[in-house]
Motif scaffolding. Sequence first.
Motif, PDB file in Angstrom:
ATOM      1  N   MET A  20      97.871 -38.878 -56.341  1.00  0.00           N
ATOM      2  CA  MET A  20      97.020 -38.446 -55.234  1.00  0.00           C
ATOM      3  C   MET A  20      95.627 -39.033 -55.441  1.00  0.00           C
ATOM      4  O   MET A  20      94.689 -38.349 -55.814  1.00  0.00           O
ATOM      5  CB  MET A  20      96.981 -36.921 -55.183  1.00  0.00           C
ATOM      6  N   CYS A  66      92.725 -36.330 -57.340  1.00  0.00           N
ATOM      7  CA  CYS A  66      92.966 -34.891 -57.235  1.00  0.00           C
ATOM      8  C   CYS A  66      92.857 -34.298 -58.636  1.00  0.00           C
ATOM      9  O   CYS A  66      93.420 -34.830 -59.579  1.00  0.00           O
ATOM     10  CB  CYS A  66      94.345 -34.609 -56.654  1.00  0.00           C
ATOM     11  N   HIS A 111      94.234 -28.144 -53.969  1.00  0.00           N
ATOM     12  CA  HIS A 111      93.892 -29.419 -54.590  1.00  0.00           C
ATOM     13  C   HIS A 111      92.440 -29.335 -55.044  1.00  0.00           C
ATOM     14  O   HIS A 111      91.763 -28.342 -54.797  1.00  0.00           O
ATOM     15  CB  HIS A 111      94.029 -30.574 -53.597  1.00  0.00           C
ATOM     16  N   HIS A 168     101.076 -35.277 -57.729  1.00  0.00           N
ATOM     17  CA  HIS A 168      99.662 -35.034 -58.064  1.00  0.00           C
ATOM     18  C   HIS A 168      98.963 -36.254 -58.657  1.00  0.00           C
ATOM     19  O   HIS A 168      97.873 -36.625 -58.240  1.00  0.00           O
ATOM     20  CB  HIS A 168      99.568 -33.854 -59.019  1.00  0.00           C
ATOM     21  N   CYS A 173      98.987 -30.192 -58.366  1.00  0.00           N
ATOM     22  CA  CYS A 173      99.386 -29.657 -57.064  1.00  0.00           C
ATOM     23  C   CYS A 173     100.838 -29.953 -56.727  1.00  0.00           C
ATOM     24  O   CYS A 173     101.303 -29.622 -55.648  1.00  0.00           O
ATOM     25  CB  CYS A 173      98.468 -30.223 -55.986  1.00  0.00           C
ATOM     26  N   GLU A 213      93.527 -30.970 -59.359  1.00  0.00           N
ATOM     27  CA  GLU A 213      94.228 -29.684 -59.478  1.00  0.00           C
ATOM     28  C   GLU A 213      95.709 -30.009 -59.421  1.00  0.00           C
ATOM     29  O   GLU A 213      96.171 -30.575 -58.424  1.00  0.00           O
ATOM     30  CB  GLU A 213      93.827 -28.772 -58.317  1.00  0.00           C
TER      31      GLU A 213
HETATM   32 CU    CU Z   1      96.446 -32.539 -55.194  1.00  0.00          CU
END
Ligand code: CU
Length: 238
Positions: free
Chosen positions: A201, A190, A148, A198, A194, A192
Amino acid sequence: MQTDTRVDVFEEIFIVFLALGTLVGVIVVAYTLYNAYKYRDVGADEDEDLPTLGELPTGGKGGRKLFVSFILSAIIVVSLVVWTYGMLLYVEDGPGDNPGDDAVEIDVEGQAFAWIFEYENGVESTNTMYVPADTPVWVNVTSTDVWHAFGIPEERVKADSIPGEYDLTWFIADLPDGEEEIVYEDGIECFELCGAGHSNMKGDLVVMEPDAFDEWLEEEAAALEEDEEDEDDEEGDA
Ligand SMILES: [Cu+2]
């Protein structure tokens, strides 16, 4: 001593680049227009000594103008690089000691798809990060599953959140004048890709007066202790 926040540093860099860029741009365009006007075509006299095809130009004074403009550009570019590098070193190293005595340390754990925050006294919070205002906050970021990236755009913070690795970074959150607390909803994200969750997040950042933060931390610790005692009692009863 007033310590620069990351926001201050990046704002300063932006303003310096904008101002210098504007200044250089105005000078270059103005000088170009001046020359375009000065050497405009006014119709040549018949007897004027015009250059002919293939003739080398003369009267350039040994390229003095070219040399001066080159030196000036070099000075501006090199100073900008050195100055910006210094500013970015400050962003990298943080204010004062790393982390200083007055700093607050928070462990951040990314997991698909949430953020867990653990404070110095063992108190934890999920998806909401509580920080004291005007205090260096050092975050130690890792992950329990996949990659992340922990980011708070409002505070110009970004750190890798990778299993087995710890990325240490810092920020100082300001509180607007007269406010006792400010909440940045979804201020934590977040960065990245993921997994399926995501884009959800996200977390809130709560900036509090330092005293209120300490109080909150103590209350949470007390509640935690009570919970543990209850659990012990239950185990004892069984
Ligand atoms: Cu993430």
